[in-house]
Design a protein around this motif. Structure first.
Motif, PDB file in Angstrom:
ATOM      1  N   GLN A 101      -1.159  -4.577   7.707  1.00  0.00           N
ATOM      2  CA  GLN A 101      -1.123  -6.022   7.472  1.00  0.00           C
ATOM      3  C   GLN A 101      -2.421  -6.617   8.010  1.00  0.00           C
ATOM      4  O   GLN A 101      -2.508  -6.965   9.196  1.00  0.00           O
ATOM      5  CB  GLN A 101       0.072  -6.647   8.194  1.00  0.00           C
ATOM      6  N   PRO A 102      -3.457  -6.746   7.159  1.00  0.00           N
ATOM      7  CA  PRO A 102      -4.745  -7.264   7.645  1.00  0.00           C
ATOM      8  C   PRO A 102      -4.583  -8.650   8.267  1.00  0.00           C
ATOM      9  O   PRO A 102      -3.812  -9.479   7.779  1.00  0.00           O
ATOM     10  CB  PRO A 102      -5.593  -7.334   6.376  1.00  0.00           C
ATOM     11  N   ALA A 103      -5.318  -8.878   9.361  1.00  0.00           N
ATOM     12  CA  ALA A 103      -5.229 -10.159  10.078  1.00  0.00           C
ATOM     13  C   ALA A 103      -5.610 -11.317   9.161  1.00  0.00           C
ATOM     14  O   ALA A 103      -6.607 -11.244   8.432  1.00  0.00           O
ATOM     15  CB  ALA A 103      -6.168 -10.126  11.292  1.00  0.00           C
ATOM     16  N   ASP A 104      -4.821 -12.375   9.184  1.00  0.00           N
ATOM     17  CA  ASP A 104      -5.046 -13.576   8.358  1.00  0.00           C
ATOM     18  C   ASP A 104      -5.243 -13.250   6.878  1.00  0.00           C
ATOM     19  O   ASP A 104      -6.014 -13.922   6.188  1.00  0.00           O
ATOM     20  CB  ASP A 104      -6.287 -14.350   8.867  1.00  0.00           C
ATOM     21  N   GLY A 105      -4.606 -12.196   6.402  1.00  0.00           N
ATOM     22  CA  GLY A 105      -4.736 -11.837   4.984  1.00  0.00           C
ATOM     23  C   GLY A 105      -5.965 -11.018   4.679  1.00  0.00           C
ATOM     24  O   GLY A 105      -6.202 -10.648   3.533  1.00  0.00           O
ATOM     25  N   GLY A 106      -6.775 -10.750   5.696  1.00  0.00           N
ATOM     26  CA  GLY A 106      -7.947  -9.898   5.500  1.00  0.00           C
ATOM     27  C   GLY A 106      -9.129 -10.645   4.921  1.00  0.00           C
ATOM     28  O   GLY A 106      -9.122 -11.871   4.797  1.00  0.00           O
ATOM     29  N   ARG A 107     -10.163  -9.908   4.588  1.00  0.00           N
ATOM     30  CA  ARG A 107     -11.356 -10.508   3.994  1.00  0.00           C
ATOM     31  C   ARG A 107     -11.997  -9.502   3.034  1.00  0.00           C
ATOM     32  O   ARG A 107     -11.696  -8.317   3.067  1.00  0.00           O
ATOM     33  CB  ARG A 107     -12.367 -10.899   5.075  1.00  0.00           C
ATOM     34  N   GLU A 108     -12.872 -10.020   2.200  1.00  0.00           N
ATOM     35  CA  GLU A 108     -13.646  -9.144   1.333  1.00  0.00           C
ATOM     36  C   GLU A 108     -14.762  -8.510   2.156  1.00  0.00           C
ATOM     37  O   GLU A 108     -15.326  -9.160   3.035  1.00  0.00           O
ATOM     38  CB  GLU A 108     -14.229  -9.939   0.167  1.00  0.00           C
ATOM     39  N   VAL A 109     -15.064  -7.262   1.883  1.00  0.00           N
ATOM     40  CA  VAL A 109     -16.108  -6.558   2.638  1.00  0.00           C
ATOM     41  C   VAL A 109     -17.108  -5.929   1.674  1.00  0.00           C
ATOM     42  O   VAL A 109     -16.910  -5.938   0.462  1.00  0.00           O
ATOM     43  CB  VAL A 109     -15.500  -5.471   3.571  1.00  0.00           C
ATOM     44  N   SER A 110     -18.166  -5.371   2.253  1.00  0.00           N
ATOM     45  CA  SER A 110     -19.225  -4.859   1.376  1.00  0.00           C
ATOM     46  C   SER A 110     -19.129  -3.369   1.103  1.00  0.00           C
ATOM     47  O   SER A 110     -19.828  -2.866   0.237  1.00  0.00           O
ATOM     48  CB  SER A 110     -20.596  -5.194   1.966  1.00  0.00           C
ATOM     49  N   ASP A 111     -18.275  -2.642   1.850  1.00  0.00           N
ATOM     50  CA  ASP A 111     -18.188  -1.201   1.578  1.00  0.00           C
ATOM     51  C   ASP A 111     -16.885  -0.615   2.088  1.00  0.00           C
ATOM     52  O   ASP A 111     -16.215  -1.208   2.942  1.00  0.00           O
ATOM     53  CB  ASP A 111     -19.376  -0.464   2.210  1.00  0.00           C
ATOM     54  N   ILE A 112     -16.556   0.555   1.543  1.00  0.00           N
ATOM     55  CA  ILE A 112     -15.355   1.268   2.000  1.00  0.00           C
ATOM     56  C   ILE A 112     -15.696   2.730   2.273  1.00  0.00           C
ATOM     57  O   ILE A 112     -16.694   3.259   1.771  1.00  0.00           O
ATOM     58  CB  ILE A 112     -14.188   1.217   0.972  1.00  0.00           C
ATOM     59  N   ILE A 113     -14.830   3.364   3.057  1.00  0.00           N
ATOM     60  CA  ILE A 113     -14.835   4.816   3.207  1.00  0.00           C
ATOM     61  C   ILE A 113     -13.580   5.269   2.484  1.00  0.00           C
ATOM     62  O   ILE A 113     -12.508   4.691   2.701  1.00  0.00           O
ATOM     63  CB  ILE A 113     -14.763   5.223   4.698  1.00  0.00           C
ATOM     64  N   TYR A 114     -13.700   6.251   1.621  1.00  0.00           N
ATOM     65  CA  TYR A 114     -12.506   6.628   0.861  1.00  0.00           C
ATOM     66  C   TYR A 114     -12.443   8.116   0.568  1.00  0.00           C
ATOM     67  O   TYR A 114     -13.445   8.831   0.702  1.00  0.00           O
ATOM     68  CB  TYR A 114     -12.431   5.815  -0.436  1.00  0.00           C
ATOM     69  N   LEU A 115     -11.264   8.537   0.177  1.00  0.00           N
ATOM     70  CA  LEU A 115     -11.070   9.928  -0.232  1.00  0.00           C
ATOM     71  C   LEU A 115     -10.670   9.944  -1.690  1.00  0.00           C
ATOM     72  O   LEU A 115      -9.775   9.197  -2.101  1.00  0.00           O
ATOM     73  CB  LEU A 115      -9.983  10.595   0.612  1.00  0.00           C
ATOM     74  N   ALA A 116     -11.347  10.772  -2.445  1.00  0.00           N
ATOM     75  CA  ALA A 116     -11.016  10.880  -3.868  1.00  0.00           C
ATOM     76  C   ALA A 116     -11.293  12.292  -4.328  1.00  0.00           C
ATOM     77  O   ALA A 116     -12.114  13.001  -3.739  1.00  0.00           O
ATOM     78  CB  ALA A 116     -11.844   9.884  -4.682  1.00  0.00           C
ATOM     79  N   GLU A 117     -10.608  12.686  -5.367  1.00  0.00           N
ATOM     80  CA  GLU A 117     -10.799  14.049  -5.905  1.00  0.00           C
ATOM     81  C   GLU A 117     -11.898  14.022  -6.956  1.00  0.00           C
ATOM     82  O   GLU A 117     -11.977  13.103  -7.731  1.00  0.00           O
ATOM     83  CB  GLU A 117      -9.489  14.519  -6.549  1.00  0.00           C
TER      84      GLU A 117
END
Lengths: 66, 395
Positions: B379-395
């Motif tokens: 549950q991101p604080a205050d609904g969260g925010r938009e950010v400039s990058d992510i770390i992710y896992l994908a096949e």
């Protein structure tokens, strides 16, 4: 020319006070980084040019009035 | 002549009006500055980018765990939305015989649904603050023992298993009342760092280019995603993503580097040398910090951070256990009764408890979010925010 002479000091005041605000905000929260970014660097150059122009005009007027 | 002088005098603005006009000029100037600084997207120069590491030929490969109890459990629940309950030591508890655990499971399902809804609909454009202006702040040495002695209730939320990776996501709750802390741990095994990726918002390297974490996760077919270091919030700091070097300047924050051989190291600004890490096969490099552990699983005695960041906040951290084995942790916060957030010392203790050798604090606060298969886990604080990058896992 007269118009420019009248407007220049106001721009100088506005820009100077903007930098005062930047410095205060940076003191409160340095992470906002208001003073050390590419935009404020450009503004600082503009402030220097405006200050120089305003000062030169003030000196010229002062010499004329003497 | 006299009349002309009088006309001139009458045309002069009164002093209060001049002051008001100057104030309006300042306000206009500030507005234009903030517009350029925070709102208008600017693409960074990508002419100097350089591919320094390609994992396809050179990367090490790692074996996935096969015969542990945890893994068997994972496999049996993979690709399902069912939840099971586990205790702190990850042993399976029959929910029919453990009322407390089953209550927590139900509660978890509800909160996960709520967070998913809030996360995707109420994204806000709050301002972020980076880890600059740092000093050495002494670690709270009692945090480790407090975390270790806490009764942590662990609930298995989701898991994923394939030939290339295994992911287990647990929800952990410790403390009670206003002292409650809720955090999410993704335990990750990959056969190659090829599957541990990062992505920019709108696939563009630049400032003020932002997107929701779920949006970026969907765009990149991510199985699991968390926020990165919000590189776009600063014009400086090392950025290496998926083997591509975007910039290598050093600021006063620690740097974290994931190498193609699967190892992960953290560097203080003084110790970081871009050429050296590039020569060693840097696959990802993040600049936020601070580093949390010493490389041997011990909590650092001082953290290179600021008082603001050191306080109780929502957190995201990446941890390294062994080559191919990583941990992503998201701690919720600023929500009394659900989760207060944690200090840097507490986060370091959590990462050490998770078995990490090296761990690194990423962007936190409203940025902290974890998305699994397109849905917000936390549950991101205050609904969260938009950010400039992510770390992710994908096949």
């Amino acid at each position: 020319m007269n118009k420019i002479k009248q407007i220049l000091p106001h721009f100088t005041i506005a820009l100077s006070l903007m930098f005062v605000i930047f410095f205060i905000l940076d003191k409160i929260n340095p992470m906002m980084n208001f003073t050390d970014n590419s935009i404020s660097n450009i503004l600082l150059v503009v402030l220097c040019l405006l200050s120089t122009a305003t000062s030169v005009i003030a000196i010229v007027l002062d010499r004329k009035n003497r | 002549m006299k009349l002309r002088d009088e006309n001139k005098k009458s045309r002069k603005l009164p002093v209060p009006a001049i002051i008001l006009l100057d104030l309006m000029l300042i306000a206009a100037g500030m507005s234009i500055f903030l517009l350029f600084y925070y709102v208008i997207p600017q693409n960074y120069n990508t002419q100097d980018t350089q591919v320094v590491a390609a994992t396809t030929d050179t990367a090490s490969t790692f074996a996935l765990p096969t015969d542990t109890t945890t893994t068997d459990t994972l496999t049996s629940t993979a690709n399902t939305t069912e939840t099971d309950s586990t205790t702190t030591d990850s042993s399976i508890v029959d929910s029919s015989t453990d009322t407390t655990a089953s209550v927590i499971t139900t509660d978890t399902s509800d909160s996960a649904t709520t967070s998913a809804t809030t996360g995707t609909t109420n994204r806000t454009k709050g301002q972020n603050t980076g880890n600059t202006g740092t000093t050495q702040i002494a670690a709270d040495t009692s945090a480790g023992s407090e975390i270790a002695s806490e009764d942590i209730v662990t609930t298995l939320l989701n898991s994923y298993s394939s030939d290339n990776m295994q992911i287990t996501i647990n929800k952990n709750v410790m403390g009670t009342g206003s002292d409650t802390v809720t955090y999410y741990v993704a335990d990750i095994y990959v056969t190659s760092v090829d599957y541990l990726l990062s992505a920019f918002a709108n696939d563009t390297y630049g400032k003020n280019i932002k997107d929701t974490i779920s949006g970026m996760a969907t765009d990149n077919n991510a199985i699991l995603a968390v926020n990165g270091d919000f590189y776009g919030d600063s014009e400086e700091g090392t950025v290496i993503r998926n083997g591509v070097v975007y910039r290598t300047d050093v600021v006063d924050a620690d740097v974290c580097v994931l190498f193609t051989d699967g190892t992960m190291k953290t560097y203080s600004p003084e110790d970081f040398d871009a050429d050296t890490v590039i020569a060693q096969g840097a696959w990802q490099a993040w600049t936020f910090g601070p580093a949390l552990l010493d490389g041997s699983g011990n909590v650092l005695t001082t953290f290179n951070t600021t008082d603001y960041i050191n306080g109780e906040n929502p957190r995201t951290a990446i941890g390294y256990v062994s080559p191919g084995h990583y941990v992503l942790v998201v701690v919720d916060g600023r929500d009394e009764g659900y989760s207060r957030g944690v200090t840097i010392s507490e986060l370091a203790a959590i990462m050490a408890e998770e078995g990490c050798q090296t761990a690194y604090n990423l962007d936190g606060g409203k940025s902290s979010a974890m998305v699994f298969e397109g849905e917000y886990i936390n549950q991101p604080a205050d609904g969260g925010r938009e950010v400039s990058d992510i770390i992710y896992l994908a096949e």
